[in-house]
Design an enzyme around this catalytic site. Structure first.
Site, PDB file in Angstrom:
ATOM      1  N   LYS A 248       0.838  -1.199   0.000  1.00 51.10           N
ATOM      2  CA  LYS A 248       0.000   0.000   0.000  1.00 51.10           C
ATOM      3  C   LYS A 248       0.876   1.253   0.000  1.00 51.10           C
ATOM      4  O   LYS A 248       1.904   1.305   0.687  1.00 51.10           O
ATOM      5  CB  LYS A 248      -0.896  -0.047   1.237  1.00 51.10           C
ATOM      6  CG  LYS A 248      -1.943   1.052   1.361  1.00 51.10           C
ATOM      7  CD  LYS A 248      -2.755   0.815   2.625  1.00 51.10           C
ATOM      8  CE  LYS A 248      -3.829   1.854   2.840  1.00 51.10           C
ATOM      9  NZ  LYS A 248      -4.588   1.588   4.097  1.00 51.10           N
TER      10      LYS A 248
ATOM     11  N   SER B  49      -9.263   1.579   3.375  1.00 47.53           N
ATOM     12  CA  SER B  49      -8.423   2.303   2.434  1.00 47.53           C
ATOM     13  C   SER B  49      -7.397   1.426   1.699  1.00 47.53           C
ATOM     14  O   SER B  49      -6.714   1.910   0.790  1.00 47.53           O
ATOM     15  CB  SER B  49      -7.679   3.428   3.161  1.00 47.53           C
ATOM     16  OG  SER B  49      -6.844   2.920   4.183  1.00 47.53           O
TER      17      SER B  49
ATOM     18  N   SER C 241      -9.466  -0.522   7.602  1.00 43.61           N
ATOM     19  CA  SER C 241      -8.898  -0.416   6.261  1.00 43.61           C
ATOM     20  C   SER C 241      -8.263  -1.684   5.719  1.00 43.61           C
ATOM     21  O   SER C 241      -7.996  -1.773   4.524  1.00 43.61           O
ATOM     22  CB  SER C 241      -7.862   0.712   6.229  1.00 43.61           C
ATOM     23  OG  SER C 241      -8.484   1.965   6.354  1.00 43.61           O
TER      24      SER C 241
END
Length: 469
Positions: free
Chosen positions: A80, A155, A179
């Site tokens: 990420k 996210s 997330s």
């Protein structure tokens, strides 16, 4: 060999160690899959082609030389874009940080490299990881491989979509408010939010200083297509690290719990109804555990709604500090989302109110701890409804509307507890995956993963898939 991307990470590691496949073959297969699929999904925002091929060559040479191999030797993974990788920007999905180069790896990346794994790409996230959907002002929208018009969650949505469509076997994400688990639910893959202090976390971009809420609640952890793969990665990344003063060395497997292990099942939630398909997914998971010998009972942990409210109060009250400088950096959509929280949660009037919230957090944690003495596993939904469309978090109109969807993921964050998201079924009406949460006592990821593996086997929700558009 071109279909190597279909294998689990565990099988890739086994074949690599046995000499049945080379790391270069694994990396090339995934790079080709990214080339073929990513233009439709937009999950991988930076492909580390040259670096990965060089690392694969080094990995193959070490195996040929008979060197000692790590548990993930030669296996590719994605990261990420809010987790530092040495020599690369940590953009947080925002143009403001597009050139913010980290000088060092984050501890979790360092540990993955030590296990022999090879970074092949950086994945998308919403600006500053703020939203439970993945639409970046820098990189654009990530689409859910199951449905072009549905959110991939957030996210950590880039990693989830990449996993579901075969672009990577392992992803590294983060979780302050769900997330890791939001996108796992939306994309039909597996993730674990580790216990606070289980996996070391430190960042150089935008800086090492952290809000109190981040210090208490934010974690980094693994995402994969199977429970076994998540366990394998978790074993590689846990443990103390000098950059994280709070991470500790603790064995992944704890003391045996007398059988039958009692499971508290939530097919209804205080404060929010469940869509029937979601409730059915929870019941199906509960039946799988009951059939495996677990003692399954309908029960809700104490002060459930209060835990959700306290999570929001601490995050918003804390992150208002310095918000004046942050707000001009936010994209219009992110600002609108952030304003839901600013409008819905009053600021702390004084340090006394902040102290009161932290005292309440401790009191809730004590009651949950007592509850989990008798109910070591808590099984419930991930979201209260089947995965909605893009922008659902902006259409909610208020904090209450948004929390009605994502509320089940937040108590684990407040209390620092482990929580595994695992697919339980496909929705008969839409064909979309529905995940459930398997939670447990602090530092008992092992029993959560054991139970999640049983749910996984009964569900039969298989990835990777070709994007359905």
């Amino acid at each position: 060999m071109s279909e190597l991307w279909r294998l689990s990470a565990s099988e890739m590691a086994r074949q690599m160690a046995a000499g049945e496949v080379t790391s270069r073959e694994l990396v090339e297969a995934h790079l080709a899959r990214i080339d073929a699929v990513n233009p439709r999904v937009n999950a991988v925002v930076r492909v580390l082609r040259d670096e990965a091929l060089k690392a694969a060559g080094d990995a193959d040479r070490k195996r040929w030389e008979g060197a000692r191999l790590g548990s993930l030797h030669g296996v590719p993974f994605t990261i990420k874009d809010c987790i530092d990788v040495a020599g690369l920007p940590t953009t947080w999905g925002s143009a403001v940080l597009a050139e913010a180069i980290s000088p060092v790896d984050a501890p979790v990346v360092e540990k993955m490299r030590a296990a022999g794994a090879i970074p092949i790409g950086r994945t998308n996230l919403p600006d500053f990881a703020m939203r439970p959907s993945t639409d970046s002002s820098l990189y654009g929208l990530t689409r859910n491989p199951w449905d072009h018009d549905r959110t991939a969650g957030g996210s950590s949505g880039g990693d989830a979509a990449a996993l579901a469509s075969g672009m990577t076997p392992i992803g590294l994400g983060s979780d302050l408010g769900g997330s890791l688990r939001n996108p796992a639910n939306a994309c039909g893959i597996v993730s674990v939010r580790p216990s606070a202090g289980r996996v070391p976390i430190a960042q150089q971009v935008p800086g090492p200083d952290q809000h109190i809420s981040n210090q208490l609640m934010n974690v980094q952890g693994p995402m994969a297509r199977t429970v076994a793969d998540v366990r394998l990665v978790l074993e590689a990344i846990i443990g103390a690290h000098p950059k994280d003063p709070w991470a500790i060395d603790a064995p992944l497997v704890g003391k045996p719990i007398p059988s039958p292990i009692r499971v508290a099942v939530l097919t209804t939630l205080p404060g929010a109804p469940l869509e029937s398909a979601v409730a059915d997914a929870v019941r199906g998971a509960a039946d799988a555990l009951a059939n495996a010998g677990y003692d399954v009972v309908e029960a809700c942990p104490p002060r459930y709604e209060e835990a959700i409210e306290t999570w929001g109060q601490i995050i918003v009250g804390d992150q208002r500090f310095g918000a004046e400088g942050m707000l001009p950096l936010l994209s219009p959509d992110t600002l609108r989302y952030f304003n839901f929280y600013l409008d819905g949660v009053p600021p702390f009037a004084s340090s006394f109110e902040m102290s009161e919230a932290l005292i309440r957090r401790h009191a809730i944690a004590m009651e949950w701890s007592a509850f989990q003495e008798d109910h070591p596993i808590i099984l419930g939904p991930t979201w209260t409804r089947v995965t909605p469309g893009h922008g659902y978090d902006l259409e909610a109109g208020s904090l209450a509307g948004l929390l009605e969807t994502i509320r089940p993921v937040t108590p684990a964050n407040l209390l620092g507890l482990p929580s595994v998201c695992v697919p339980s079924r496909l929705d008969p009406a839409t064909g979309l995956p529905i995940g459930v949460l398997v939670g447990g006592r602090r530092f008992r990821e092992d029993i959560c993963l054991d139970a999640a593996a049983i749910v996984e086997a009964a569900a039969g929700v298989a990835t990777p898939i070709d994007p359905r558009f």
